[in-house]
Design an enzyme around this catalytic site. Structure first.
Site, PDB file in Angstrom:
ATOM      1  N   TYR A 254      34.684  51.318  39.844  1.00 10.09           N
ATOM      2  CA  TYR A 254      35.081  51.621  38.588  1.00 10.09           C
ATOM      3  C   TYR A 254      35.514  53.182  38.712  1.00 10.09           C
ATOM      4  CZ  TYR A 254      33.118  47.485  36.673  1.00 10.09           C
ATOM      5  OH  TYR A 254      32.841  46.298  36.224  1.00 10.09           O
TER       6      TYR A 254
ATOM      7  N   ASN B 296      39.907  43.536  28.544  1.00 10.38           N
ATOM      8  CA  ASN B 296      41.137  43.040  29.284  1.00 10.38           C
ATOM      9  C   ASN B 296      41.734  41.916  28.569  1.00 10.38           C
ATOM     10  OD1 ASN B 296      42.910  42.129  30.996  1.00 10.38           O
ATOM     11  ND2 ASN B 296      41.445  41.475  32.383  1.00 10.38           N
TER      12      ASN B 296
ATOM     13  N   CYS C  33      40.242  41.551  37.233  1.00  6.26           N
ATOM     14  CA  CYS C  33      39.107  42.591  36.726  1.00  6.26           C
ATOM     15  C   CYS C  33      37.772  42.318  37.786  1.00  6.26           C
ATOM     16  CB  CYS C  33      38.710  42.624  35.411  1.00  6.26           C
ATOM     17  SG  CYS C  33      38.835  40.781  34.728  1.00  6.26           S
ATOM     18  N   HIS C  34      37.894  41.112  38.465  1.00  9.52           N
ATOM     19  CA  HIS C  34      36.572  40.703  38.973  1.00  9.52           C
ATOM     20  C   HIS C  34      36.702  41.456  40.351  1.00  9.52           C
ATOM     21  CE1 HIS C  34      39.731  37.975  40.186  1.00  9.52           C
ATOM     22  NE2 HIS C  34      39.486  38.252  41.403  1.00  9.52           N
TER      23      HIS C  34
ATOM     24  N   GLU D  24      37.666  35.230  48.132  1.00  5.90           N
ATOM     25  CA  GLU D  24      38.807  35.949  48.533  1.00  5.90           C
ATOM     26  C   GLU D  24      38.498  36.653  49.655  1.00  5.90           C
ATOM     27  OE1 GLU D  24      39.980  38.751  45.413  1.00  5.90           O
ATOM     28  OE2 GLU D  24      40.989  36.754  44.174  1.00  5.90           O
TER      29      GLU D  24
END
Length: 110
Positions: A43, A66, A74-75, A102
């Site tokens: 952040y 969001n 946002c993850h 990912e």
DNA sequence: TCTGCGGCGTGAG
DNA sequence: ACTCACGCCGCAG
């Protein structure tokens, strides 16, 4: 092309404006939208990137609000400690699972 | 090493 | 118009 991650960040801009969000929100969401797959940012990093190095708290609030959780990953935004933090779209477990999918290996849970 | 507190921006009471 | 809470971070004790 960087747009590979977010097929048309311009489209996101339009939508954000339609949602009546503030500039701060738009910058945060848009920046997060450009984060490449398999990569994570804290952040704090996002806050600095948008020009508010001390508003990391507001960044979290922005992601929480969001409106486009599908177009905006946002993850991929985690805490500076390496922990995942919270996730309004499924929970920390879902967040960690997605990052793992990912290719990002979250730090050993503390 | 761990706990507590202040501070940023926005929404709701 | 004011206060409180929140997907956090850094510092002091």
């Amino acid at each position: 092309m960087a747009s590979s991650d977010c097929k048309g960040s311009d489209r996101i801009k339009r939508m954000l404006g339609k949602y009546g969000l503030t500039d701060f929100q738009k910058r945060v969401l848009l920046f997060v939208c450009t984060i490449p797959k398999g990569k994570t940012m804290s952040y704090k990093e996002v806050a600095v990137a948008i020009g508010h190095p001390n508003s990391y708290r507001a960044v979290g609030t922005a992601l929480k609000e969001n409106p486009l959780p599908i177009l905006i990953p946002c993850h991929r935004v985690i805490r500076a400690d390496g922990k995942l933090g919270e996730y309004s779209n499924g929970g920390t477990d879902a967040k960690r699972r997605i990052l793992k999918e990912e290719g990002y290996i979250g730090k050993p849970a503390a």
